[in-house]
Write an enzyme that holds these catalytic residues in place. Structure first.
Site: not given
Length: 732
Positions: A174, A365, A476, A524, A527, A546
């Site tokens: 745990e 992107d 990212d 990333c 950022g 970022d």
């Protein structure tokens, strides 16, 4: 030998430090010392009174001075009379949670241990030694193996723990922390690194108070909000003087660092996986390894401590073709185009970049699937030929023909509901049955604990890398994780999922970096949301934040520098007004700040005028000249930007022959003296010549540079950059 054992006293020696512990008469392993070398046993310092309400182990009879609740322990169990924060908690088959660990035996081996499925410091056999101490619970068949890696010349010790169930019934971990260290005395300050998206790793120094202080993350990643690193320093410790010790956890998931100042003024530091998002069932004969902690100590201030971490992370954590070599200066299209681009836009940016000496074009992107905004497409790692006519291969060839390398962006761990992948495998997205999942950035998270998901991503990404001449990958990860649930585990074991998720990420990264060792992988997470030593094992650089505002980057990079090497810091020049803050700073200032890292640009170069383009070409040329010094030199913080009117930093070569000083003065004021900054680590018995920043014929002694310092230019305006480059020309 770095490791010696005499009279059950274990001494781990590095070039400048001693770490010492002892297995006593009752088999309790006590922590004796971590600090400068002393040449003797430090057990004489352990002199404890009978402290009220501190119970005694059964074997101690009526010796009321012998208590687990007061003594410094090497690895603290729970439920047996030590009421401080534990390092490990086990739930046995009968429901009890007591764990009373006693010494059994030890092993010393040449070389450095490794950890299955987890990143760890590596070293040649002649660079390190390993100590393994086996401890066992007094009433169960639970074994705890303490591992210590001693890198003598690096002045670093690593810690990890392996727990084995030798019984006939399952047990449940745990809490299983990697580091437990009790410090018997000292007037300590605690420095941790808090923040938020676009303002990560803000150093905060506070005195320890009686009780428990904590920095942690339950977000599924190491997070923007807290970093898995901690620094303890004596109250009078500075950059160049005083005692300090630091610890970095090599883990990219939820973590916990707890520091308890107990009733006697002693300090306990524990560090590891966060127990709120962790448990692990161990069947008979199964084992569990904790992530590794890197530990170092300095008697000469925080700069020396930082340099030790920089060196070991760069030389013994980072891997791949770009580990120690120069990195390409890159241009990323994100802030220039966002999702709105086609192949002609990318070619136009690359063509201008090539003229200015930039080495690599990175396509961010939007190049895949149906990805015209952040609401769709994630998971469909196939080229969108409506945007890139002729496909990715044709674009890569055109970029290569310009003399540039090509890089690309992935967000492998995410999935959009509007995607072909989600329509085919909705069960691969993390969500709890019967509940609507939390969206963030309108995306869900893939179940990286599921081997089928890892295999799909490996096949998809490796095909892109095999089919195209790609030399850089930006990896990212743009959200925190909640709704923990996986179909691969039964209900009673769902709390294992967060750690299994991290193991899945590491497995995928290991497979890809092993198959494509010449590719530069950059981490990333919005950022700097996963800026940790675990990711640096796979990605030798990480996008620092970022926030590309040069003024705010001085604060972010200041905090980052306490543990992480400058070569690991992704830092770019972006457009003004800055997209995050609206602030306008000069191209010189943006360039100077970005040079304190892995350098690049994040703007549309075609929007610059001719004068600005010439400045970009000058910056690229200067960075390439300085890069070896910036990456391989010793780094010094010359100011604290949170307290001072400027940010200043220094790079100095190992032989002290070359010095680069850079910085930013924040505010102009009238009728004031010029700022003066004192250098650190300079050869005091040498004469240095200013090559840049002053008249070339000007010379100063090393002693003058450290005691008198350098006057920076008179400031006109705010956020004004300055730079000095000096070379040693003779001895005094």
């Amino acid at each position: 030998m770095a490791i010696t054992v005499k009279d059950q006293i274990f001494s781990l020696e590095t070039a400048n430090t001693l770490y010492q512990m002892k297995a006593d008469l009752f088999g309790v392993v006590k922590h004796l010392w971590y600090g400068e070398k002393t040449g003797v046993s430090m057990e004489y310092l352990l002199d404890y009174p009978d402290v009220g309400f501190s119970g005694n182990i059964y074997e101690a009879e009526n010796d009321r001075t012998y208590s687990l609740n007061t003594m410094p322990l090497e690895y603290a169990g729970s439920g047996v009379g030590d009421f401080r924060v534990p390092a490990v908690t086990v739930r046995h088959a009968d429901g009890s949670q007591a764990l009373d660990l006693r010494f059994q035996k030890y092993f010393i081996r040449k070389g450095k241990y490794s950890i299955p499925g987890l990143p760890a410091v590596y070293a040649e056999e002649n660079e390190a030694e390993t100590l393994e101490i086996l401890m066992k619970d007094t009433a169960s068949e639970t074994e705890v193996h303490l591992f210590y890696g001693v890198l003598e010349e690096a002045d670093v010790i690593t810690r990890s723990v392996m727990i084995i169930n030798r019984g006939s019934m399952p047990i449940v971990l745990e809490r299983a922390h990697s580091l437990c260290m009790d410090i018997p005395d000292g007037n300590w300050d605690w420095i941790h690194f808090h923040g938020r998206h676009t303002m990560e790793r803000q150093a905060e120094r506070t005195p320890l108070f009686y009780g428990i202080q904590e920095s942690s993350s339950t977000r599924g990643t190491s997070s923007h909000q807290q970093n898995p690193s901690v620094l303890l320093c004596e109250r009078d410790c500075t950059e160049k003087d005083g005692e300090c010790m630091g610890a970095v956890l090599m883990y990219s998931g939820g973590f916990q660092t707890q520091i308890e100042k107990d009733q006697l003024g002693q300090t306990r530091l524990v560090m590891g996986i966060h127990p709120d998002t962790f448990s692990w069932q161990l069947e008979p004969e199964q084992n569990f390894w904790t992530p590794e902690v890197i530990l170092s100590y300095s008697a000469n201030g925080m700069a020396e401590l930082s340099q030790r971490f920089h060196h070991v992370i760069r030389h013994n954590v980072c891997r791949g073709a770009y580990q120690l070599t120069k990195r390409p200066v890159l241009i990323n299209n994100w802030e220039a185009t966002y999702f709105d681009f086609n192949e002609e836009d990318i070619e136009q940016i690359a063509r201008q970049a090539a003229k200015l000496g930039i080495d690599m074009m990175v396509l961010d992107d939007g190049w895949f699937g149906k990805r015209d905004s952040d609401t769709s497409g994630l998971g469909d790692w196939e080229v969108n030929e409506k945007k890139l006519k002729g496909g990715l291969g044709a674009l890569v060839r055109k970029i290569n023909d310009m003399g540039m390398k090509f890089g690309i962006w992935f967000e492998p761990e995410m999935i959009s509901e509007d995607s072909e992948l989600f329509r085919a495998h909705p069960e691969w997205a993390i969500s709890i049955p019967g509940r609507k999942p939390m969206r963030s950035r309108y995306q869900l998270v893939l179940d990286m604990a599921n081997p089928e998901v890892v295999e799909y991503l490996y096949q998809s990404i490796s095909k892109i890398l095999r089919d195209n001449h790609i030399e850089y990958v930006k990896w990212d990860m743009n959200r925190s994780i909640s709704d923990w649930y996986t179909s691969i585990l039964p209900a009673e074991r769902q709390k294992e999922m967060p750690h299994r998720y991290v193991l899945g990420v590491y497995e995928l990264l290991e497979r890809l970096t092993d198959e494509f060792p010449e590719v530069l992988f950059e981490g990333c997470s919005g950022g700097g949301g996963r800026f940790d030593a675990g990711m640096l094992y796979y990605c030798p650089q990480i996008w620092c934040s970022d926030n590309t505002d040069a003024h705010e980057r001085t604060f972010i990079q200041y905090g980052t520098s306490f543990f992480y090497p400058i070569s690991a810091v992704g830092s770019h020049v972006s457009a003004v007004p800055n997209h995050q803050t609206g602030r306008i700073t000069s191209l010189e200032t943006r360039g100077t700040v970005a040079m304190a890292g892995s350098f690049g640009y994040e703007l549309d170069l075609n929007q610059l005028d001719q004068n600005e383009k010439e400045k970009v070409a000058e910056q690229v040329k200067a960075y390439k000249e300085y890069q070896e010094l910036i990456y391989g030199g010793k780094y010094y913080r010359l100011s604290n930007p949170k307290k001072d009117d400027l940010a200043a930093w220094e790079f100095i070569s190992e032989d002290c022959s070359k010095i680069l000083v850079q910085g930013v003065a924040f505010r102009a004021a009238s009728n004031v003296l010029r700022h003066r900054i004192k250098l650190l680590g300079v050869d005091g018995a040498a004469i240095y010549r200013f090559v840049k920043g002053r008249q070339k014929e000007e010379k100063l002694s090393g002693k003058a540079l450290m005691t008198g310092g350098i006057l920076i230019p008179a400031i006109k305006g705010d956020d004004v950059a300055f730079e000095f480059y000096l070379e040693k020309i003779e001895e005094c």
